[in-house]
Write a protein that holds these residues in place. Sequence first.
Motif: not given
Length: 679
Positions: A114-118, A187-198, A234-245
């Motif tokens: 029932k969750i559309k986005c995490i 089934r049409n849901g998406v997950i975004f996960i913030s993370i850095d280089n580690n 000088g690191n100025i960026h991070e990442y967001i991994l994107v997956y769908v169900k």
Amino acid sequence: MDSVNDKMPLTPDWNKERLAKLKEIMPDIFTNEGQLSINELKKVIDPELVSETERYEFRWFGKSKAKREAFTPTDATLVFDPDRSVNPDKSENIIIEGENLAVLKLLSNAYREKIKCIYIDPPYNKDKDFVYSDKWNQDKEEYWENAEYVENGMKVDTNVETDGRFHSNWLNMMYSRLLLSRQLLKRNGVIFISIDNNEIHHLTKLCDEIFGENNFVECITWNKRVPKNDKGIGNIHEYILVYVKDTSIKQELTMTKGGIEEIQVLIEKLKQKKKPIAEAEKELKRLYKKRDFDRGITLYNSLTSDYRLWGKINQSWPNANTFGPRYKVPHPISGEPVKVPDRGWRWKEETFFKEAGFEDGKYKSIIPLHDGSYMCGNIWFSSTEDTQPSSITYFDQVERFLLRSILSFKSDGGIEVENIFGGKSYFSYPKPTSLGKILFDSFRFEPDDIILDFFAGSGTSGHSINELNREDGKNRKYILVQLPESTDPKSEAFKAGYKKISDITIERNKRVIEKIIEEKKAETPDLFTEDNKEDALAGLGFKVFKLQKSNFPRTEFAPDPEKTEEENIELLNRYIRDKEAQMVNAFNKEELITEILIKKGYELNYTLTIKEEFKKNEIYHVTDGNKETLICLDGALDKETVEYFKKNPNESLIVLERALDTTKKWNLKHYMGDNFVAF
């Protein structure tokens, strides 16, 4: 007294030095945690010493246990906290204070698919960063009592590189939670996960296993703007991994044409000054270069005679592995065929000529442009046949474009928190709301969509959603989960009374809602009359729930080895009687109803209405919009009530086990079947 060895200088640890040299020469025979792998060393000495069937897999210490932990039931429950809730009757938003693995287990029945986005922003696993130790069950004092859960929050385990299982500890924490996440997604849901280089490389492999490699969408890079120099760069960026169900459900993640007000102001100014089109286009391009706009905007760099902004879209066949249709297109002036793209045209012939306004062997309209090119309908032609034509798209026709894999924001999450809390910095490194707004607006919205964030931190997700709803008039709903982690006693937050991170989560979103309400009142005061107040506050608020022990008695009885079997049986019977009496006298009706409904798969936004027609028992009607039931928590179910349900077996009923004798229980089960449940 110090030992002699503590003061005595020791000889060098040559084994440590030899291991360091070995790791320098052959790093591949060491684990990710820096431990020597005996099997890998044996392969170097003699491959025959190790017999194994090799296969590609992602393994680490504790993986199997973490997977079992994900699917082990919890005996905790959630309790509504009205004092810290805001407009709970006007909103379906939820903030939960508690350990997120136990909370996810409690949500997994009612909110499955029932969750559309995490969206989550978990700990990044830097040295001395924390991981959740997953000891939160009914029998562990560490969570409920020793950690002083109610008053002071709780501590979490510190993860340091010298522990030897630095990456494994973090992976175990993430694995169980992401396994449950997948169950919750639509089934049409998406997950975004913030993370850095580690941990980006480990997290990607983990998500590939849980969600499937084919359901990977993108790794977004976002610009933090503030450089950090810890490795000579000088690191100025991070990442967001994107997956769908489920990638088989075709969907696109899009974004609005943000930041275009400056463009519109410039064009209007150029129009008022009646600037020549060629000069106006140069000024527009100078603005693009100065502000570093997205390519999705800068391709619109031409103006019509009435200053309408447009851009050229390549008409070449887009797929490198196949070929598009090939046909001749006459130039509007010379009539000679123009250059055909190497791999053919993007459109079918009839589509192209329709867009170009080509009928009966000629173009209906040919508009010359200042640079010698031509516009025919929605097709642009160069001055000569040597350049292939392009289709024309007007800027005002395009509402959105695809979500970009590189994002950059001017807003600062830390300053946003300071502004909310009157200039005080109560939380380190919060994400900016502009990031949340782009992500939560990227998928196709449906009225029942719920967004879940179970590493809520300062509550940026709730803040973003509240503001986004205010801007576009939609009613996105959210569930935020935050551990009652203790704030540092020396911190400004602690001194201000925020003893737990979850206190900041709740207070921040409370202040955001109050600010939005004040803005709405100032803009449209008539909305807040008594007749309209219900509509004016709709969606603005949240219910707070706390994770706590189950209301039902736990079996903690242990027989006394010094007593006889008969004596121990009597002790057990007495223990059961005491526990039942304790429940009868001490339980809170609302809390018990919530626990029963959660564990029967009801969403937390249920409504409760007393059924006046029952005279012998207090019976409530419950619905969460999807399911409904009748529930009775009386200590005894009257015969008259039993007779009613024998005659109405299609209704659903939940009662307490202790309210029934054997005959009543048999009758209800016999007549009602699965519609009857006794707790």
